[in-house]
Design a protein around this motif. Structure first.
Motif, short mmCIF file in Angstrom:
data_model
loop_
_atom_site.label_atom_id
_atom_site.label_comp_id
_atom_site.label_asym_id
_atom_site.label_seq_id
_atom_site.Cartn_x
_atom_site.Cartn_y
_atom_site.Cartn_z
N LEU A 12 -14.26 -10.67 -7.71
CA LEU A 12 -14.81 -10.08 -6.69
C LEU A 12 -14.02 -9.84 -5.83
N PHE A 13 -12.64 -10.29 -5.65
CA PHE A 13 -11.70 -10.29 -4.68
C PHE A 13 -10.87 -8.64 -5.17
N GLN A 14 -10.97 -8.64 -6.34
CA GLN A 14 -10.26 -7.44 -6.82
C GLN A 14 -11.02 -6.19 -6.46
N VAL A 15 -12.38 -6.40 -6.78
CA VAL A 15 -13.30 -5.26 -6.66
C VAL A 15 -13.32 -4.80 -4.80
N LEU A 16 -13.17 -5.94 -4.01
CA LEU A 16 -13.13 -5.93 -2.68
C LEU A 16 -12.05 -5.14 -1.95
N VAL A 17 -10.82 -5.62 -2.60
CA VAL A 17 -9.51 -4.86 -2.28
C VAL A 17 -9.29 -3.40 -2.89
N SER A 18 -9.89 -3.38 -4.06
CA SER A 18 -10.12 -1.85 -4.67
C SER A 18 -10.80 -0.85 -3.74
N LYS A 19 -12.05 -1.47 -3.23
CA LYS A 19 -12.94 -0.41 -2.39
C LYS A 19 -12.07 -0.14 -1.04
N LEU A 20 -11.39 -1.18 -0.52
CA LEU A 20 -10.84 -1.05 0.76
C LEU A 20 -9.50 -0.12 0.64
N ALA A 21 -8.90 -0.11 -0.45
CA ALA A 21 -7.83 0.77 -0.86
C ALA A 21 -8.22 2.27 -0.87
N ILE A 22 -9.73 2.43 -1.39
CA ILE A 22 -10.15 3.77 -1.59
C ILE A 22 -10.40 4.20 -0.11
N ARG A 23 -10.80 3.29 0.92
CA ARG A 23 -11.31 3.84 2.11
C ARG A 23 -10.31 3.85 3.06
N ASN A 24 -9.61 3.05 2.93
CA ASN A 24 -8.40 2.78 4.19
C ASN A 24 -7.13 3.08 3.36
N ARG A 25 -6.44 4.52 3.54
CA ARG A 25 -5.40 5.10 2.88
C ARG A 25 -4.17 4.22 3.01
N THR A 26 -3.92 3.87 4.40
CA THR A 26 -2.75 3.08 4.91
C THR A 26 -2.79 1.73 3.94
N PHE A 27 -4.03 1.08 3.98
CA PHE A 27 -3.94 -0.29 3.25
C PHE A 27 -3.78 0.24 1.81
N GLY A 28 -4.25 1.07 1.17
CA GLY A 28 -3.91 1.46 -0.22
C GLY A 28 -2.44 1.60 -0.53
N LYS A 29 -1.68 2.31 0.52
CA LYS A 29 -0.01 2.37 0.53
C LYS A 29 0.46 1.01 0.30
N TRP A 30 -0.20 0.15 1.31
CA TRP A 30 0.43 -0.89 1.50
C TRP A 30 0.39 -1.98 0.52
N ILE A 31 -0.41 -1.93 -0.40
CA ILE A 31 -0.61 -2.82 -1.70
C ILE A 31 -0.07 -2.31 -3.00
N SER A 32 0.11 -0.92 -2.83
CA SER A 32 0.77 -0.27 -4.19
C SER A 32 1.95 0.63 -3.57
N PHE A 33 2.53 1.03 -4.77
CA PHE A 33 3.84 2.03 -4.59
C PHE A 33 3.33 3.35 -4.22
N GLU A 34 4.37 4.24 -3.52
CA GLU A 34 3.91 5.48 -3.12
C GLU A 34 4.77 6.39 -4.02
N PRO A 35 4.27 7.50 -4.33
CA PRO A 35 5.46 8.63 -5.09
C PRO A 35 6.45 8.73 -4.42
N THR A 36 7.29 8.96 -5.05
CA THR A 36 8.85 9.14 -4.39
C THR A 36 9.52 10.39 -5.12
N VAL A 37 10.01 11.09 -4.18
CA VAL A 37 10.83 12.32 -4.47
C VAL A 37 12.01 12.22 -4.98
N VAL A 38 12.56 12.50 -6.27
CA VAL A 38 14.06 11.88 -6.69
C VAL A 38 14.64 13.37 -7.05
N ILE A 39 14.09 14.35 -7.03
CA ILE A 39 14.78 15.86 -7.40
C ILE A 39 14.22 16.69 -6.86
N GLN A 40 14.99 17.62 -5.99
CA GLN A 40 14.47 18.46 -5.25
C GLN A 40 15.29 19.93 -5.39
#
Length: 212
Positions: free
Chosen positions: A47-75
């Protein structure tokens, strides 16, 4: 967690898997651990996982906080050293991953991104990309998806209805190919332009073994 594979799981979901494995493993290994508290812990974690997953979808800032962001390594064909160091990748890692994408020269890459899953996404420069049908001004004949309308000698009536075909039309197409009985057909598929492909059930055919 949906249909995501292990390699596509965010770090939070991976930790949830580790936690569930620990709880279940302790219950199996230790006879003194009661099953009811274990079941309660498993349900609570899920239930905790489901709750956090829904929060991550609704709140982008929270989603970035609990997961990694894409990183540009070649430009523009240049490796961004500080970004590679920030995600603790080595130059060898980047070169190996670019080779797995079919790129052996970094200068061919317009943009290279390490995704949250750890995979490298590559966008090549315009002059290094293979030509498309649109670039070559070629008119491609659509083939569409092939649907199995006969399986092991049985006509799939429900599928024919969804495709807005009748059995008579299907049998006429088979007769055009010289087939008057569909009992021996293992599978018959038809695409959106009406082309059919056949495979037969033939137990008498002998195949040569593959030589190693």
């Amino acid at each position: 967690m949906g249909k995501r594979s292990i390699g596509e799981l965010p770090i939070f979901d991976f930790l949830i898997i580790i936690s569930l494995a620990s709880v279940v493993g302790a219950d199996i290994a230790d006879p003194n651990v009661k099953h009811l508290p274990t079941a309660f812990a498993i349900i609570s974690i899920c239930l905790f996982q489901v709750l956090v997953s829904k929060l991550a979808i609704r709140n982008r800032t929270f989603g970035k906080w609990i997961s990694f962001e894409p990183t540009v390594v070649i430009q523009n064909g240049k490796i961004i050293v500080q970004n590679i160091k920030s995600i603790r990748y080595s130059l060898d890692n980047i070169l190996e991953m670019s080779r797995s994408k079919g790129v052996f020269d970094i200068e061919e890459i317009e943009l290279g991104i390490i995704e949250a899953s750890g995979e490298l996404s590559v966008y090549k420069k315009a002059d290094k990309q293979p030509p498309t049908i649109e670039d070559l001004s070629i008119q491609k004949t659509p083939g569409g998806i092939a649907y199995p309308v006969i399986i092991e000698g049985e006509i799939q009536q429900e599928l024919l209805k969804r495709l807005k075909l009748d059995q008579k039309t299907l049998l006429e197409k088979l007769k055009q190919k010289g087939i008057h009985s569909y009992d021996s057909i293992f599978v018959c598929t038809i695409n959106s332009v009406g082309e059919i492909q056949l495979a037969y059930t033939d137990h008498d055919v002998k195949y040569e073994p593959i030589q190693h």
